[in-house]
Enzyme design. Structure first.
Site, PDB file in Angstrom:
ATOM      1  N   LYS A  70       0.838  -1.205   0.000  1.00  0.00           N
ATOM      2  CA  LYS A  70       0.000   0.000   0.000  1.00  0.00           C
ATOM      3  C   LYS A  70       0.872   1.254   0.000  1.00  0.00           C
ATOM      4  O   LYS A  70       0.615   2.203  -0.734  1.00  0.00           O
ATOM      5  CB  LYS A  70      -0.946  -0.017   1.209  1.00  0.00           C
ATOM      6  CG  LYS A  70      -2.044  -1.074   1.070  1.00  0.00           C
ATOM      7  CD  LYS A  70      -2.850  -1.309   2.341  1.00  0.00           C
ATOM      8  CE  LYS A  70      -3.800  -2.489   2.146  1.00  0.00           C
ATOM      9  NZ  LYS A  70      -4.587  -2.825   3.337  1.00  0.00           N
ATOM     10  N   GLN A  85      -4.839  -1.448   9.521  1.00  0.00           N
ATOM     11  CA  GLN A  85      -4.680  -2.770   8.907  1.00  0.00           C
ATOM     12  C   GLN A  85      -5.272  -3.861   9.807  1.00  0.00           C
ATOM     13  O   GLN A  85      -5.025  -3.879  11.013  1.00  0.00           O
ATOM     14  CB  GLN A  85      -3.186  -3.039   8.628  1.00  0.00           C
ATOM     15  CG  GLN A  85      -2.904  -4.323   7.874  1.00  0.00           C
ATOM     16  CD  GLN A  85      -3.471  -4.349   6.453  1.00  0.00           C
ATOM     17  OE1 GLN A  85      -3.657  -3.323   5.811  1.00  0.00           O
ATOM     18  NE2 GLN A  85      -3.774  -5.535   5.966  1.00  0.00           N
ATOM     19  N   ASP A 101     -11.112   2.602   3.639  1.00  0.00           N
ATOM     20  CA  ASP A 101     -11.385   1.161   3.506  1.00  0.00           C
ATOM     21  C   ASP A 101     -12.879   0.895   3.264  1.00  0.00           C
ATOM     22  O   ASP A 101     -13.252  -0.206   2.852  1.00  0.00           O
ATOM     23  CB  ASP A 101     -10.974   0.430   4.793  1.00  0.00           C
ATOM     24  CG  ASP A 101      -9.633  -0.278   4.659  1.00  0.00           C
ATOM     25  OD1 ASP A 101      -9.324  -0.743   3.544  1.00  0.00           O
ATOM     26  OD2 ASP A 101      -8.923  -0.378   5.673  1.00  0.00           O
TER      27      ASP A 101
END
Ligand code: GUN
Length: 281
Positions: free
Chosen positions: A52, A96, A119
């Site tokens: 990422k 995460q 997200d």
């Protein structure tokens, strides 16, 4: 002939588009910044986070790393999230997953500002998706929609079977395919006669996390097969939920693993970071 859906190529196109948008924003004095929070030492998470950050660098997005030890308390993590929510220089926040067991992940995800939730996991964004209003879309399902569209696959009126009902992939995928006017079935571990249900699919999307589970018994000849799995086979080699060698000859189109859905997730995250600028206003 089976068409291989090239996620690496399509994700590259999207990242190039994002790069241009980021450059245009920079000209106007706007910097796009993603905060990436990693708690603990999960090796798979470390790889995902590295990818990422690499993509951020490629696109010109500033990535701010917040690496916290395994023993971080839930309260301390919530405090970090609060600070990032309040920081006007941060446009997107990504925590995460998975988080260490002593932390309630749902509570943490709910604490992220829905306007920075790149997200797409916050209930406000999940709700926005289900009623079709603006909001962040979960990156993997949004990436699959882009894969289909950019491969010229029209879902309208077609049978779509999604196997897996997670909040990250299965459920939002169902909502997005409904918006594409597909007829949607979400199957799961309790579904009776899964091969027969899966064989109904014109578009079969697998998200179960079981190496090579989907053999040709699950696939209607000519179907589009989208594999969200990221597993290791008996030799430790990366593989999907689909038995690629077995299914390839009968599928109409198929995503490989690696190089299919995986790179799309990261590309859509980059796109969400740029979209965050407008949503943050
Ligand atoms: N862990 C596995 N997939 C994801 C994802 O898409 N986002 C986050 N934050 N964590 C993950």
């Amino acid at each position: 002939m089976t068409n291989i859906i090239d996620g690496k190529k399509i994700s590259g196109e999207i990242k190039d588009e994002v790069k241009e948008q980021v450059a245009a924003l920079k000209e106007k004095g706007v910097t796009v910044t993603l905060a990436v929070v990693l708690v603990g030492n999960d090796p798979a998470s470390a790889v995902y986070v590295r990818n990422k950050k690499k993509s951020c660098e490629y696109c010109g997005i500033v990535s701010r790393s917040i690496d916290l030890p395994e023993e971080t308390t839930e309260e301390a993590l919530l405090d970090v999230v609060k600070q990032l929510n309040e920081d006007p220089a941060v446009n997107g926040i990504l925590v995460q997953l998975p988080l260490p067991k002593h932390i309630d992940a749902d509570r943490v995800l709910r604490a992220i500002s829905p306007y920075k939730d790149v997200d797409g996991f916050h209930p406000q964004n999940v709700g926005a998706l289900s009623i079709g209003i603006d909001g962040f879309r979960s990156c993997t399902p949004a990436g699959i929609i882009e894969l289909l569209k950019r491969s010229g696959i029209n879902a309208e009126g077609r049978e779509c079977v999604i196997v897996g009902r997670s909040n990250i992939v299965g459920k939002p995928m169902g909502m997005l395919m409904l918006r594409e006017n597909a007829t949607v079935t979400i199957a799961h571990s309790r579904t009776k006669d899964l091969p027969a249900v899966a064989r109904r699919a014109d578009i079969l999307i697998t998200a179960v996390g079981k190496a090579k589970m989907f053999t040709r018994d699950y696939v209607k000849p000519g179907a589009v097969v989208i594999d969200c799995g990221m597993n290791r086979d008996e030799n430790g080699k990366l593989c999907g939920d689909v038995d690629y060698e077995d299914v390839f000859p009968i599928a109409g189109a198929i995503t490989p693993v690696p190089g299919g859905v995986g790179p799309m997730t990261v590309a859509m995250l980059m796109k969400n970071c740029v979209d965050a600028i407008a949503l943050n206003q």
